[in-house]
Design an enzyme around this catalytic site. Sequence first.
Site, short mmCIF file in Angstrom:
data_model
loop_
_atom_site.label_atom_id
_atom_site.label_comp_id
_atom_site.label_asym_id
_atom_site.label_seq_id
_atom_site.Cartn_x
_atom_site.Cartn_y
_atom_site.Cartn_z
N ASP A 85 0.97 -1.24 -0.08
CA ASP A 85 0.01 -0.11 -0.06
C ASP A 85 0.91 1.32 -0.01
O ASP A 85 2.03 1.38 0.28
CB ASP A 85 -0.85 0.00 1.37
CG ASP A 85 -0.27 -0.48 2.50
OD1 ASP A 85 0.92 0.02 2.69
OD2 ASP A 85 -0.94 -1.16 3.30
N ASP A 87 1.43 5.13 1.57
CA ASP A 87 0.93 6.13 2.28
C ASP A 87 1.29 7.62 1.87
O ASP A 87 2.83 7.71 1.48
CB ASP A 87 1.51 5.76 3.68
CG ASP A 87 0.89 4.37 4.31
OD1 ASP A 87 -0.25 4.17 3.79
OD2 ASP A 87 1.65 3.61 5.32
N ASP A 164 10.58 5.21 12.62
CA ASP A 164 11.33 4.34 13.49
C ASP A 164 12.78 3.82 12.74
O ASP A 164 13.90 4.21 13.34
CB ASP A 164 10.65 2.71 13.75
CG ASP A 164 9.92 2.22 12.31
OD1 ASP A 164 10.17 2.63 11.37
OD2 ASP A 164 9.17 1.25 12.52
P1 ATP Z 1 4.91 -2.89 5.78
O1 ATP Z 1 5.29 -3.30 4.40
O2 ATP Z 1 5.30 -4.37 6.35
O3 ATP Z 1 3.59 -2.65 6.23
P2 ATP Z 1 5.46 -0.26 6.69
O4 ATP Z 1 7.03 0.21 6.76
O5 ATP Z 1 4.85 -0.03 5.70
O6 ATP Z 1 5.86 -1.94 6.26
P3 ATP Z 1 3.57 0.20 8.73
O7 ATP Z 1 3.35 -0.51 10.13
O8 ATP Z 1 2.76 0.15 7.72
O9 ATP Z 1 5.14 -0.48 8.10
O10 ATP Z 1 3.82 1.69 8.87
C1 ATP Z 1 4.00 2.57 7.88
C2 ATP Z 1 5.25 3.66 8.19
O11 ATP Z 1 4.77 4.31 9.68
C3 ATP Z 1 6.58 2.98 8.55
O12 ATP Z 1 7.33 2.69 7.28
C4 ATP Z 1 7.16 3.87 9.60
O13 ATP Z 1 7.60 5.09 8.90
C5 ATP Z 1 5.94 4.41 10.56
N1 ATP Z 1 5.81 3.35 11.65
C6 ATP Z 1 5.13 2.41 11.72
N2 ATP Z 1 5.23 2.17 13.11
C7 ATP Z 1 6.07 2.78 13.82
C8 ATP Z 1 6.53 2.59 14.96
N3 ATP Z 1 6.26 1.95 15.88
N4 ATP Z 1 7.44 3.66 15.19
C9 ATP Z 1 7.92 4.70 14.69
N5 ATP Z 1 7.43 4.82 13.38
C10 ATP Z 1 6.64 3.60 12.90
MG MG Z 2 2.49 -0.24 5.48
#
Ligand code: ATP
Ligand code: MG
Length: 453
Positions: A85, A87, A164
């Site tokens: 997805d 964002d 993060d």
């Molecule tokens: P995935 O592909 O597994 O969804 P993702 O990086 O998109 O990985 P998400 O959980 O969807 O992970 O979170 C979106 C974004 O929000 C992350 O890329 C990160 O920048 C931020 N984020 C998510 N969780 C945290 C956290 N616990 N602390 C800080 N930033 C976070």
């Molecule tokens: Mg994600």
Amino acid sequence: MSIILTKPSHPETLGPAPTSHDQKAPVTEASGQPRIISRQEHRIQPRHVSANAIKVVERLQQGGHAAFIVGGSIRDLLLGQQPKDFDVATSATPEQVRELFRNARLIGRRFRLAHVRFGREIIEVATFRGGGEEESEHREIEEGGRVLRDNVFGSEQEDACRRDFTVNALMYDPIKETIRDHVGGYEDVMARRLRLIGDPVTRYREDPVRLLRAVRFMVKLDLAIEPQTAGPMVALAPLLVDIPPARLFDEILKLFLSGHAWPTFQALVRQDLWAQLFPGLFEDPSAPPPLVEQALKNTDQRVAEGLPVTPGFLFAAFLWPKVRERSARLIDAGQAPVEALAEAGEDAIVEQARRVAIHRRYSGMAKEIWCLQPRFENRRGKRVNRLMNERRFRAAYDFLLLRVLEEPELEELARWWTDIQVVDGEQRGQMLEGQESGRRRRRRRPRKRKSGV
Ligand code: ATP
Ligand code: MG
């Protein structure tokens, strides 16, 4: 947070500072020049980027706001993977986003976001957030350093820094086709390196779920964890005890159902995180029961083949050693097998749910899988059909196959159930007949003995 904030830059993309009644304007002005990575360098192909996400960014920018595609999707594109997805992060407030998009809906209590819907695709649009060092009415930090609430608007740079890992903090401007990097994430992606932004101990303390996210990204994306990011993990693993069980459940789904369950399990054990999530299940988690290892590997195989996977099955496997042992004790004490399994299963689930909330649907499935096991031993006529028509038959049968790894005496039984599912009508009749005559033979003996007494 020990993140160094520097002076603002790129006013053309920063847009107006967000304001809101219940969410605070930026704590500090955005500062610091991000490194700009050009299209020639990053080589992201716009055709790999969601057209809807591009539309959202375009409209926000035309409305005078800063807006970028952010987070995991940019990381995935640079690593040559198709993102799940997309964002968007913006300087516009949620209300301003809603004004610009008829198809936007505001969600979230902790931090309000806009969901912009295009048919089945939802683009999540979040206002830039700040971390901010001081406690305020918008930010609550408990003694251990965990951030309980952080609904504070921030600048573009603060938004990058509160994320993060560096690889998750890249911002892509699909109009200019540039990446904006505030944290050295581009270099880290290129070097396939996982590094926390800021001081690792502080960042893990703020949100211990980052310990699990570190393992997840390391394994899923095949990234090498930077030594300083890896260093405090084992020592801080006990912090997970404070994370609400429901949040851990969400994280566990991502850990075990994304096609890398087995290497993820091994990495969790190495970092002492497994025992925090599933305490007391296995004697030595570094040598888990064969049934558990195989269940994890089968899950990965199914994901690779595009078959559905369910956490219910995995929970059934994880808890099985405990359920098996306890139910055996109850059976020895005279309880019927199905009841013994139901009771032992319920106990194990209740105990486990104190750490990781197990959704009712999945705990129910685990219980059904366990309780169907004794019914495989009964291979007579109608009971066979009845069992095969159970909605959890397939899962229970798969579980039986796994049990053979630990109970080799079940091999013949498992083979019989494998065959009965594939043979034609005539052969099936013979197989059932074989069971009937076997039963008659077995029955006659005790009668003879009785008559001889
Ligand atoms: P995935 O592909 O597994 O969804 P993702 O990086 O998109 O990985 P998400 O959980 O969807 O992970 O979170 C979106 C974004 O929000 C992350 O890329 C990160 O920048 C931020 N984020 C998510 N969780 C945290 C956290 N616990 N602390 C800080 N930033 C976070
Ligand atoms: Mg994600």
